[in-house]
Write a protein that holds these residues in place. Structure first.
Motif, PDB file in Angstrom:
ATOM      1  N   SER A  70       7.900   0.326   6.309  1.00 58.55           N
ATOM      2  CA  SER A  70       7.832   1.498   5.454  1.00 58.55           C
ATOM      3  C   SER A  70       9.107   2.318   5.562  1.00 58.55           C
ATOM      4  O   SER A  70       9.704   2.428   6.630  1.00 58.55           O
ATOM      5  CB  SER A  70       6.632   2.374   5.849  1.00 58.55           C
ATOM      6  OG  SER A  70       6.576   3.525   5.042  1.00 58.55           O
TER       7      SER A  70
ATOM      8  N   GLN B 209       0.866  -1.170   0.000  1.00 61.17           N
ATOM      9  CA  GLN B 209       0.000   0.000   0.000  1.00 61.17           C
ATOM     10  C   GLN B 209       0.904   1.221   0.000  1.00 61.17           C
ATOM     11  O   GLN B 209       1.524   1.531   1.016  1.00 61.17           O
ATOM     12  CB  GLN B 209      -0.920   0.007   1.213  1.00 61.17           C
ATOM     13  CG  GLN B 209      -1.905  -1.119   1.232  1.00 61.17           C
ATOM     14  CD  GLN B 209      -2.834  -1.047   2.428  1.00 61.17           C
ATOM     15  OE1 GLN B 209      -2.811  -0.121   3.213  1.00 61.17           O
ATOM     16  NE2 GLN B 209      -3.674  -2.049   2.558  1.00 61.17           N
ATOM     17  N   GLY B 210       1.003   1.881  -1.135  1.00 67.01           N
ATOM     18  CA  GLY B 210       1.908   3.019  -1.241  1.00 67.01           C
ATOM     19  C   GLY B 210       3.344   2.574  -1.031  1.00 67.01           C
ATOM     20  O   GLY B 210       3.837   1.666  -1.695  1.00 67.01           O
ATOM     21  N   ASN B 211       4.048   3.197  -0.082  1.00 68.76           N
ATOM     22  CA  ASN B 211       5.434   2.846   0.215  1.00 68.76           C
ATOM     23  C   ASN B 211       5.553   1.774   1.277  1.00 68.76           C
ATOM     24  O   ASN B 211       6.649   1.505   1.749  1.00 68.76           O
ATOM     25  CB  ASN B 211       6.196   4.095   0.685  1.00 68.76           C
ATOM     26  CG  ASN B 211       6.352   5.107  -0.429  1.00 68.76           C
ATOM     27  OD1 ASN B 211       6.565   4.734  -1.563  1.00 68.76           O
ATOM     28  ND2 ASN B 211       6.224   6.375  -0.098  1.00 68.76           N
ATOM     29  N   SER B 212       4.469   1.187   1.694  1.00 69.19           N
ATOM     30  CA  SER B 212       4.470   0.229   2.795  1.00 69.19           C
ATOM     31  C   SER B 212       4.231  -1.197   2.317  1.00 69.19           C
ATOM     32  O   SER B 212       3.429  -1.429   1.419  1.00 69.19           O
ATOM     33  CB  SER B 212       3.381   0.571   3.804  1.00 69.19           C
ATOM     34  OG  SER B 212       3.640   1.809   4.406  1.00 69.19           O
ATOM     35  N   GLN B 213       4.932  -2.123   2.950  1.00 68.57           N
ATOM     36  CA  GLN B 213       4.645  -3.538   2.777  1.00 68.57           C
ATOM     37  C   GLN B 213       3.875  -3.976   4.011  1.00 68.57           C
ATOM     38  O   GLN B 213       4.331  -3.774   5.131  1.00 68.57           O
ATOM     39  CB  GLN B 213       5.918  -4.361   2.649  1.00 68.57           C
ATOM     40  CG  GLN B 213       5.644  -5.839   2.499  1.00 68.57           C
ATOM     41  CD  GLN B 213       6.917  -6.673   2.447  1.00 68.57           C
ATOM     42  OE1 GLN B 213       8.015  -6.178   2.673  1.00 68.57           O
ATOM     43  NE2 GLN B 213       6.753  -7.943   2.143  1.00 68.57           N
TER      44      GLN B 213
ATOM     45  N   HIS C 247       8.895   5.472   4.936  1.00 70.24           N
ATOM     46  CA  HIS C 247       8.382   6.780   5.329  1.00 70.24           C
ATOM     47  C   HIS C 247       7.754   6.682   6.707  1.00 70.24           C
ATOM     48  O   HIS C 247       8.447   6.623   7.695  1.00 70.24           O
ATOM     49  CB  HIS C 247       7.400   7.319   4.285  1.00 70.24           C
ATOM     50  CG  HIS C 247       8.062   7.563   2.962  1.00 70.24           C
ATOM     51  ND1 HIS C 247       9.021   8.532   2.785  1.00 70.24           N
ATOM     52  CD2 HIS C 247       7.940   6.943   1.769  1.00 70.24           C
ATOM     53  CE1 HIS C 247       9.455   8.519   1.523  1.00 70.24           C
ATOM     54  NE2 HIS C 247       8.806   7.553   0.877  1.00 70.24           N
TER      55      HIS C 247
ATOM     56  N   GLU D 168       3.715  -3.709   9.437  1.00 66.71           N
ATOM     57  CA  GLU D 168       3.891  -2.747   8.349  1.00 66.71           C
ATOM     58  C   GLU D 168       5.351  -2.311   8.322  1.00 66.71           C
ATOM     59  O   GLU D 168       5.910  -1.914   9.344  1.00 66.71           O
ATOM     60  CB  GLU D 168       2.992  -1.528   8.540  1.00 66.71           C
ATOM     61  CG  GLU D 168       3.148  -0.499   7.442  1.00 66.71           C
ATOM     62  CD  GLU D 168       2.239   0.705   7.593  1.00 66.71           C
ATOM     63  OE1 GLU D 168       2.224   1.512   6.666  1.00 66.71           O
ATOM     64  OE2 GLU D 168       1.570   0.832   8.631  1.00 66.71           O
TER      65      GLU D 168
ATOM     66  N   THR E 141       4.502   4.834   9.208  1.00 72.80           N
ATOM     67  CA  THR E 141       3.492   3.784   9.306  1.00 72.80           C
ATOM     68  C   THR E 141       2.159   4.409   9.690  1.00 72.80           C
ATOM     69  O   THR E 141       2.094   5.558  10.098  1.00 72.80           O
ATOM     70  CB  THR E 141       3.897   2.730  10.344  1.00 72.80           C
ATOM     71  OG1 THR E 141       4.005   3.352  11.622  1.00 72.80           O
ATOM     72  CG2 THR E 141       5.218   2.070   9.971  1.00 72.80           C
ATOM     73  N   SER E 142       1.088   3.634   9.560  1.00 77.02           N
ATOM     74  CA  SER E 142      -0.246   4.162   9.806  1.00 77.02           C
ATOM     75  C   SER E 142      -1.102   3.133  10.542  1.00 77.02           C
ATOM     76  O   SER E 142      -1.268   2.015  10.072  1.00 77.02           O
ATOM     77  CB  SER E 142      -0.907   4.522   8.465  1.00 77.02           C
ATOM     78  OG  SER E 142      -2.281   4.749   8.621  1.00 77.02           O
TER      79      SER E 142
ATOM     80  N   ARG F 279      -4.143   2.164   8.322  1.00 74.26           N
ATOM     81  CA  ARG F 279      -3.892   1.086   7.339  1.00 74.26           C
ATOM     82  C   ARG F 279      -3.888  -0.266   8.025  1.00 74.26           C
ATOM     83  O   ARG F 279      -4.397  -1.247   7.486  1.00 74.26           O
ATOM     84  CB  ARG F 279      -2.558   1.313   6.617  1.00 74.26           C
ATOM     85  CG  ARG F 279      -2.617   2.348   5.535  1.00 74.26           C
ATOM     86  CD  ARG F 279      -1.384   2.302   4.645  1.00 74.26           C
ATOM     87  NE  ARG F 279      -0.168   2.622   5.363  1.00 74.26           N
ATOM     88  CZ  ARG F 279       0.438   3.804   5.331  1.00 74.26           C
ATOM     89  NH1 ARG F 279      -0.073   4.783   4.628  1.00 74.26           N
ATOM     90  NH2 ARG F 279       1.560   3.997   6.002  1.00 74.26           N
TER      91      ARG F 279
END
Length: 92
Positions: free
Chosen positions: A30, A6-10, A32, A28, A34-35, A38
């Protein structure tokens, strides 16, 4: 175990049954940030694949850390890692 980007995240998710609860563990990774949003969304998606009574959940764990890694050229980067665990009520 399922993996998606999802975007820059695995995002990785593991689902397990404990008694009449369904536990979904989400990791997650990333470069950048994390969220938690998500992580919640992925946990609900994974729980729906099982038999759940409700999409309401309890947060069992929410942990975030950073790790320094080196790429193949020797440059260092920081990877952010979030681990979250959610408990859903299963059908009895």
């Amino acid at each position: 175990m399922s993996t998606q980007f999802q975007g820059n995240s695995q995002m990785l998710a593991r689902t397990r049954h404990v008694g009449n609860k369904i536990i979904v563990d989400v990791w997650e990774y990333s470069s950048h940030r994390t969220s938690m949003a998500r992580a919640r969304t992925l946990a609900r998606e994974q729980a729906r694949l099982q038999t759940i009574a409700s999409v309401d959940f309890s947060v069992l764990l929410d942990y975030e850390t950073e790790r320094k890694v080196s790429d193949s050229e020797g440059q260092q980067h920081t990877i952010k890692i979030r681990q979250s665990s959610f408990a859903f009520q299963g059908i009895q």
